[in-house]
Design an enzyme around this catalytic site. Structure first.
Site, PDB file in Angstrom:
ATOM      1  N   GLY A 670      37.869  45.809  37.816  1.00  0.00           N
ATOM      2  CA  GLY A 670      36.729  46.707  37.967  1.00  0.00           C
ATOM      3  C   GLY A 670      36.061  46.982  36.638  1.00  0.00           C
ATOM      4  N   THR A 674      36.459  52.620  34.029  1.00  0.00           N
ATOM      5  CA  THR A 674      37.626  52.975  34.849  1.00  0.00           C
ATOM      6  C   THR A 674      38.899  52.376  34.265  1.00  0.00           C
ATOM      7  OG1 THR A 674      36.210  53.078  36.803  1.00  0.00           O
ATOM      8  CG2 THR A 674      38.581  52.933  37.176  1.00  0.00           C
ATOM      9  N   GLU A 692      41.556  43.418  34.523  1.00  0.00           N
ATOM     10  CA  GLU A 692      40.444  42.451  34.478  1.00  0.00           C
ATOM     11  C   GLU A 692      39.176  43.261  34.640  1.00  0.00           C
ATOM     12  OE1 GLU A 692      37.397  40.715  35.369  1.00  0.00           O
ATOM     13  OE2 GLU A 692      38.309  40.008  37.249  1.00  0.00           O
ATOM     14  N   CYS A 726      32.457  39.299  38.283  1.00  0.00           N
ATOM     15  CA  CYS A 726      32.732  39.673  36.891  1.00  0.00           C
ATOM     16  C   CYS A 726      32.416  38.536  35.932  1.00  0.00           C
ATOM     17  CB  CYS A 726      34.192  40.087  36.743  1.00  0.00           C
ATOM     18  SG  CYS A 726      34.596  41.636  37.598  1.00  0.00           S
TER      19      CYS A 726
END
Length: 917
Positions: A670, A674, A692, A726
């Site tokens: 994410g 966070t 990741e 991502c």
């Protein structure tokens, strides 16, 4: 609040409650209600009033404090006159009203304060502020800018105004007795202190630093800039640093309050700076516009507090909206509900239509906020009863509310109450509806509202009392309901996983391998069902690189991971002895997955954990929980109870996971923000981590590349899953010699790729998954356009239902533009022109992210050599984003810790034990 104000408030508390009660906490209903009722009774009915220790000024202030807390407007007018006669100053009365709110805990009544202001304006008018010698410039006359600048002119400041609409500036200046500048440079040359009131932080930056050299270019060293715009903390810090290099001081001072006419005295200003001399210099100007100036800390703190204030206001509005909706169910007159909302919250909601228009979903925004509103109504009713103060509207509605709560099944669970009214409450636990049935209903066109999705804990379905709708981002239609689990559910899941670990960690390796293959077979068996469920909640198309691709990839990845082995390594075996290296499972793995590839990433997290003998508690994104719930249900058909558990619910559960002492490792995919929080909260228990995180992958096109040959690879490297990946290509650097041709080829491709509802087989790209991400994409593109970016195609949201944003290429941008510097995570690609081949690697590396990167060239060896210089975890030549289960994948810099996939990824789920034989 300054120390002097705090002491004044504490002194008032001592006078009200006596020395023994001065330190009493009065932050919630149960501690403060009884003492407040007591003090109201004693003061209003004379017991304390007769004490000789209280002089007339103190008695007047106490009376006004109580009347303010109760909102008694008529009595306030009378007692304000009496207080002035008793020697109380205007400033003391205003200060008292603030402390009645801050220290007594009952909402300050806006109308009551205004009632007092009427008398004060008549009998004790404010003394005119002494205008500073500074020449004041005011930039931006929209929204609050015009009335606030008028306040400055009225206070006697030497004022010059400027607006992009020069005619507006001239008319306004003439109306208020000020001067109008025809350019920013003219304004800067004639001013010592500048106030900016502009729509966004990007525009503030443009006005101060960029447009025609920026206003800063014409300001003298020692000038002061006060920004009252709609900006944000990091932007303020960036601007402050840039201005400081020019010898110009910056204060962020956002404004909040009863805004419509921006009358002095109705606004609060939050001044963020640690430069006390600058604040004192600005204070007379700020006081002329707002009267109440709060010192909030360093640069950026003002905008941070404004954001918090806005959030609290939104929560209050949500609570009021909910009360109105539920009230109508029981026949409550909306006018009555609005009056009670206004009295009990101290807010001013004017009409039924206004309040309803703000309820976007027609459902509860916050059951907790609603319970707070309910409590406020009860407090107001109890106070009215104790003091004999009338307020029949409040008492009547409090009785109605108690009856409504009883009728709807309790005071706490307001979401259940709402769904009961709607007739779509989740089925009772006894009904034991299957999640499998839920999935089939959702993918066949049903709403899923009555299907009863359940968490899976210890191999059993765990039903929740509250459910959150899950909606298709392409249509807005509800496709299912996510159970809103609690930290108690999390505790149970962790306990189940810990029990299961005792036996699963000792299960022979061959059996664990077989179980992982069985999971892969289950995914294959239900591939179409899972794909349709993914499309329903995530939005990606079934076809192309969409949901079927994801479900097939999940099965393939699971099979490959099942075959991985970590055999003991022999480090030494000689006459001196034997040394072996063994890999052992860590324990309970906590997994938090995102919404972009909900099932595939769940497999990436769960399979290596299970394969190595760990057990798992997974929390999927609230946007896309249904496919993960179904996946875990299928896993539990072939795994022992407790090996894999799924808990769904709000973000608080994720935070609780990373801090949970029963979880030994966290794996998270994410955002960077966070990820940092998870890392911080995991430190207390020294958890192992695999993170990741976000990426802002650079692609470099060398001058020898063939635009026609590389265009399709670049396109899909950037826009697979509508750019919501991502490791997607997010910044494209193209050499000047082929820049225009590469742009043309990419635009041609974009115009021929169909985008739409994922359940329509002809579509290849779908919507952005959620509103928050959609708004971010819109914001970044609009900022790029405002900063000179040239939109080649797309560039505006698609009309109609769904979060659809067309494929967009933005040319003529560079570093310093947010679309280049930040991760957009959507169907937008900035294309940056470069000339110097020797420095392009340094430029591509000039970013905190480090997930992936690519080089595109006819000379593969040259491209490979350049790719090795990129600061990223994965680098590709003439492709981008291609990953495979046997190749480790992870990020460097801010893009993560650890790797996934292959043997290296499998090792992340183990601890090392060295055995000396």
């Amino acid at each position: 609040m300054s120390k002097s104000n705090f002491e004044k408030g504490l002194d008032l508390r001592r006078k009200m409650f006596g020395p023994e009660g001065a330190e009493m906490q009065v932050d919630n209903a149960s501690p403060y209600l009884a003492p407040m009722q007591d003090i109201v009774t004693r003061i209003c009915f004379g017991e304390v009033w007769q004490r000789p220790v209280l002089d007339l000024k103190t008695r007047s202030l106490l009376t006004l404090a109580m009347l303010t807390a109760m909102g008694r407007q008529h009595e306030i007018k009378i007692h304000t006159k009496g207080a002035l006669a008793n020697g109380v100053s205007r400033e003391e009365i205003r200060e008292m009203m603030v402390h009645a709110f801050l220290y007594c805990g009952i909402p300050l009544m806006v109308d009551a304060m205004r009632a007092s202001e009427e008398v004060l304006d008549q009998l004790a008018p404010e003394q005119k502020l002494e205008a500073t010698k500074d020449r004041i410039g005011f930039v931006g006359l929209g929204n609050m800018g015009a009335p606030m600048s008028a306040n400055l002119a009225k206070a006697g400041f030497k004022l010059t105004v400027y607006d992009a609409d020069s005619e507006l500036a001239k008319r306004h200046a003439a109306a208020i007795g000020a001067s109008a500048a025809t350019s920013l440079a003219e304004l800067g040359r004639g001013c010592d202190l500048v106030v900016t009131m502009l729509p966004t932080g990007a525009i503030v930056k443009k006005v101060l630093l960029e447009q025609d050299g920026g206003l800063a270019a014409s300001l003298a060293r020692g000038s002061l800039v006060v920004d009252m715009s709609s900006s944000e903390p990091m932007g303020s810090r960036e601007i402050a640093a840039a201005l400081a290099q020019k010898g110009i001081v910056f204060i962020d001072a956002p404004v909040s309050g009863a805004v419509p006419r921006a009358i002095s005295g109705t606004l609060s200003i939050m001044a963020g700076t640690d430069d006390k001399s600058a604040l004192e210099r600005a204070r007379p100007v700020l006081m002329a516009m707002g009267q109440k100036v709060f010192e909030t800390g360093g640069i950026g703190s003002g905008h941070a507090l404004k954001a918090l204030n806005n959030y609290v206001a939104a929560a209050g509005f949500a609570a009021a909206s909910e009360a109105l909706i539920v009230g109508e169910r029981f026949g409550l007159d909306p006018a009555v509900a609005l009056d009670v909302i206004n009295v009990s919250t101290g807010r001013n909601f004017s009409t039924e239509s206004t309040i309803k228009s703000q309820v976007l979903t027609g459902e509860f925004a916050s059951g907790f906020a609603l319970s707070l509103l309910t409590k406020d109504v009860g407090i107001a009713a109890d106070l009215a009863e104790e003091t004999g103060g009338g307020m029949p509207l409040v008492k009547r509605t409090a009785k109605w509310w108690r009856k409504a709560c009883e009728k709807m099944g309790g005071e706490k669970d307001h979401t259940v109450a709402y769904t009961a009214w709607r007739g779509d409450a989740p089925k009772p636990v006894a009904a034991k509806a299957t999640t499998a049935g839920s999935a089939k209903n959702a993918i066949s066109g049903g709403t899923g509202m009555n299907d009863g999705y359940a968490m899976i804990i210890d191999g059993k379905q765990r039903w929740a009392r509250d459910y959150l709708p899950v909606k298709n981002p392409a249509t807005g239609e509800e496709v299912g309901r996510m159970p809103m689990g609690s930290t108690a559910d999390l505790d149970d899941a962790v306990e189940a996983a810990r029990r299961a670990f005792q036996s699963w960690s000792l299960t022979p390796d061959a059996e664990r391998k077989q179980a992982c293959h069985a999971i892969a077979a289950k995914i294959e068996e239900h591939a179409e069902e899972l794909a349709r469920l993914i499309t329903a909640e995530q939005g990606k198309p079934l076809s192309g690189p969409g949901s079927r691709f994801e479900s097939a990839g999940s099965a393939g990845w699971a099979h490959y991971t099942a075959d991985l082995e970590l055999s003991p390594e022999v480090i030494q075996d000689n006459n001196e002895g034997r040394v072996e290296l063994h890999r052992k499972p860590i324990g309970v793995v906590g997994s938090i997955t995102p919404w972009n590839w909900p099932m595939l990433i769940a497999v990436w997290h769960i399979l290596p954990a299970v394969r190595t003998g760990n057990t798992v508690v997974i929390k999927p994104s609230p946007y896309t929980p249904l496919s993960t719930i179904r996946l875990v249900e299928l896993m539990n058909e072939v795994l022992p109870a407790g090996v894999v558990n799924v808990v769904t619910g709000p973000d608080e559960i994720g935070a609780a996971m990373s801090a949970h002492p029963g979880i030994d490792k966290m794996v998270f995919t994410g955002s960077i923000a966070t990820g940092k929080k998870i890392m911080g909260s995991s430190a207390e228990t020294l958890k192992r981590l695999t993170l990741e995180l976000g990426g802002n992958d650079a692609g470099i096109v060398l001058p020898d590349a063939d635009p026609k040959q590389i265009a399709e690879g670049i396109f899909w490297g950037a826009f697979i899953n509508t750019g919501q990946t991502c490791a997607a290509l997010k910044r494209l650097y193209v050499h000047d010699s082929i820049y225009d041709e590469v742009c043309r080829e990419l635009v041609t491709l974009a115009e021929n790729v169909p985008m739409g509802d994922g359940l329509d087989e002809k579509n290849v790209l779908g919507p952005i998954q959620n509103e928050m991400q959609f708004n971010r994409v819109v914001e970044l593109v609009e900022d790029a356009k405002a900063r000179g970016g040239r939109v080649l195609t797309g560039g505006a949201p698609r009309p109609g239902a769904g979060y659809f944003y067309p494929i967009t290429f933005v040319a003529d941008v560079d570093h310093g533009v947010r679309l280049v510097d930040e991760e957009q995570f959507g169907p937008v690609l900035p294309i940056i022109r470069y000339h110097d081949l020797d420095t392009i690697i340094d430029k591509a590396n000039d970013n905190p992210h480090g997930l992936g990167g690519s080089v595109w060239s006819a000379d593969v060896q040259k491209a490979r050599d350049l790719a090795l210089q990129l600061e990223c975890g994965s680098a590709w030549v003439n492709k981008h984003g291609a990953i495979q289960p046997n190749a480790p994948f992870g990020g460097v810099k801010s893009s993560g810790i650890g790797v996934e996939f292959g043997e290296e990824g499998l090792k992340e789920y183990t601890t090392v034990q060295t055995v000396y034989c």
